[in-house]
Design an enzyme around this catalytic site. Sequence first.
Site, PDB file in Angstrom:
ATOM      1  N   GLY A  46      72.939 -17.534  29.942  1.00 50.78           N
ATOM      2  CA  GLY A  46      72.311 -16.257  30.246  1.00 50.78           C
ATOM      3  C   GLY A  46      71.767 -15.642  28.977  1.00 50.78           C
ATOM      4  O   GLY A  46      72.256 -15.938  27.876  1.00 50.78           O
ATOM      5  N   GLN A  51      68.443  -9.386  23.266  1.00 48.15           N
ATOM      6  CA  GLN A  51      68.966 -10.455  22.410  1.00 48.15           C
ATOM      7  C   GLN A  51      67.867 -11.212  21.673  1.00 48.15           C
ATOM      8  O   GLN A  51      68.153 -11.947  20.725  1.00 48.15           O
ATOM      9  CB  GLN A  51      69.812 -11.436  23.223  1.00 48.15           C
ATOM     10  CG  GLN A  51      71.133 -10.829  23.713  1.00 48.15           C
ATOM     11  CD  GLN A  51      71.940 -11.832  24.507  1.00 48.15           C
ATOM     12  OE1 GLN A  51      71.691 -12.018  25.695  1.00 48.15           O
ATOM     13  NE2 GLN A  51      72.882 -12.490  23.867  1.00 48.15           N
ATOM     14  N   CYS A  88      79.449 -14.898  23.747  1.00 47.51           N
ATOM     15  CA  CYS A  88      78.091 -14.345  23.779  1.00 47.51           C
ATOM     16  C   CYS A  88      77.256 -15.020  22.705  1.00 47.51           C
ATOM     17  O   CYS A  88      77.723 -15.201  21.577  1.00 47.51           O
ATOM     18  CB  CYS A  88      78.148 -12.843  23.534  1.00 47.51           C
ATOM     19  SG  CYS A  88      76.531 -12.054  23.477  1.00 47.51           S
ATOM     20  N   LEU A  89      76.016 -15.369  23.050  1.00 51.92           N
ATOM     21  CA  LEU A  89      75.130 -16.025  22.082  1.00 51.92           C
ATOM     22  C   LEU A  89      74.857 -15.142  20.868  1.00 51.92           C
ATOM     23  O   LEU A  89      74.531 -15.651  19.796  1.00 51.92           O
ATOM     24  CB  LEU A  89      73.804 -16.395  22.762  1.00 51.92           C
ATOM     25  CG  LEU A  89      73.892 -17.517  23.806  1.00 51.92           C
ATOM     26  CD1 LEU A  89      72.597 -17.614  24.593  1.00 51.92           C
ATOM     27  CD2 LEU A  89      74.226 -18.841  23.152  1.00 51.92           C
ATOM     28  N   HIS A 130      77.648  -9.486  32.584  1.00 53.69           N
ATOM     29  CA  HIS A 130      77.520  -9.595  31.124  1.00 53.69           C
ATOM     30  C   HIS A 130      76.094  -9.238  30.683  1.00 53.69           C
ATOM     31  O   HIS A 130      75.898  -8.484  29.731  1.00 53.69           O
ATOM     32  CB  HIS A 130      77.900 -11.024  30.708  1.00 53.69           C
ATOM     33  CG  HIS A 130      77.795 -11.297  29.240  1.00 53.69           C
ATOM     34  ND1 HIS A 130      78.892 -11.595  28.459  1.00 53.69           N
ATOM     35  CD2 HIS A 130      76.713 -11.353  28.407  1.00 53.69           C
ATOM     36  CE1 HIS A 130      78.489 -11.793  27.201  1.00 53.69           C
ATOM     37  NE2 HIS A 130      77.172 -11.674  27.150  1.00 53.69           N
ATOM     38  N   GLU A 131      75.084  -9.783  31.405  1.00 56.13           N
ATOM     39  CA  GLU A 131      73.690  -9.538  31.008  1.00 56.13           C
ATOM     40  C   GLU A 131      73.279  -8.100  31.280  1.00 56.13           C
ATOM     41  O   GLU A 131      72.558  -7.490  30.478  1.00 56.13           O
ATOM     42  CB  GLU A 131      72.736 -10.502  31.724  1.00 56.13           C
ATOM     43  CG  GLU A 131      72.943 -11.973  31.421  1.00 56.13           C
ATOM     44  CD  GLU A 131      73.087 -12.295  29.947  1.00 56.13           C
ATOM     45  OE1 GLU A 131      72.535 -11.582  29.096  1.00 56.13           O
ATOM     46  OE2 GLU A 131      73.794 -13.269  29.650  1.00 56.13           O
ATOM     47  N   HIS A 134      74.347  -5.937  28.575  1.00 56.94           N
ATOM     48  CA  HIS A 134      73.463  -6.009  27.402  1.00 56.94           C
ATOM     49  C   HIS A 134      72.359  -4.957  27.487  1.00 56.94           C
ATOM     50  O   HIS A 134      71.933  -4.401  26.463  1.00 56.94           O
ATOM     51  CB  HIS A 134      72.804  -7.390  27.293  1.00 56.94           C
ATOM     52  CG  HIS A 134      73.595  -8.397  26.495  1.00 56.94           C
ATOM     53  ND1 HIS A 134      73.912  -8.204  25.174  1.00 56.94           N
ATOM     54  CD2 HIS A 134      74.115  -9.605  26.833  1.00 56.94           C
ATOM     55  CE1 HIS A 134      74.599  -9.262  24.729  1.00 56.94           C
ATOM     56  NE2 HIS A 134      74.738 -10.119  25.722  1.00 56.94           N
TER      57      HIS A 134
HETATM   58 ZN    ZN Z   1      75.761 -11.899  25.625  1.00 56.26          ZN
END
Ligand code: ZN
Length: 162
Positions: A46, A51, A88-89, A130-131, A134
């Site tokens: 995701g 991001q 998380c990326l 989660h997204e 963000h």
């Molecule tokens: Zn994330």
Amino acid sequence: MAVLDICRLGDPILRQKAALVPKVSQKIKDLLTDLADTMYAAPGVGLAAPQIGVNKRVIVIDVGEGLIQLVNPVLMSQSGSEILTEGCLSIPGIVGDVNRATEVLVRGLNHKGRLIEVSASGFLARALQHEIDHLEGTLFIDKATNIREAPEDEEHLEKEEI
Ligand code: ZN
């Protein structure tokens, strides 16, 4: 389109509330493609527009059940709860245990600008929450307990970077 750099923890854009998208223009369609390209290249399951440095309410998710592209996603309802390890990326190498709803209903616009609803359970429900977090400037470390370094030998954890 393009694989872009992913913003890391400490970049102020990750803490901003993302702006509503008035119209799914060609620019937004290109953004969706960049997000997907960057997510798959990472690899992750995701990615939200902040991001990659774009302060707009746009997310992509693919937990192995196909690509979901959402513009202006809204969490309409949720139920259940489950604590699972998450990463998380934008915060590489760190994981934590996060309590999330197990079932959600999310409404948003697809890549054609059409209103769609996504009814999700399990890991897809988690990724959606989660997204959407963000887009509010919320990161999983704000909600997590037992924050720790991700063990490098546990490959499965990398797949949970969202
Ligand atoms: Zn994330």
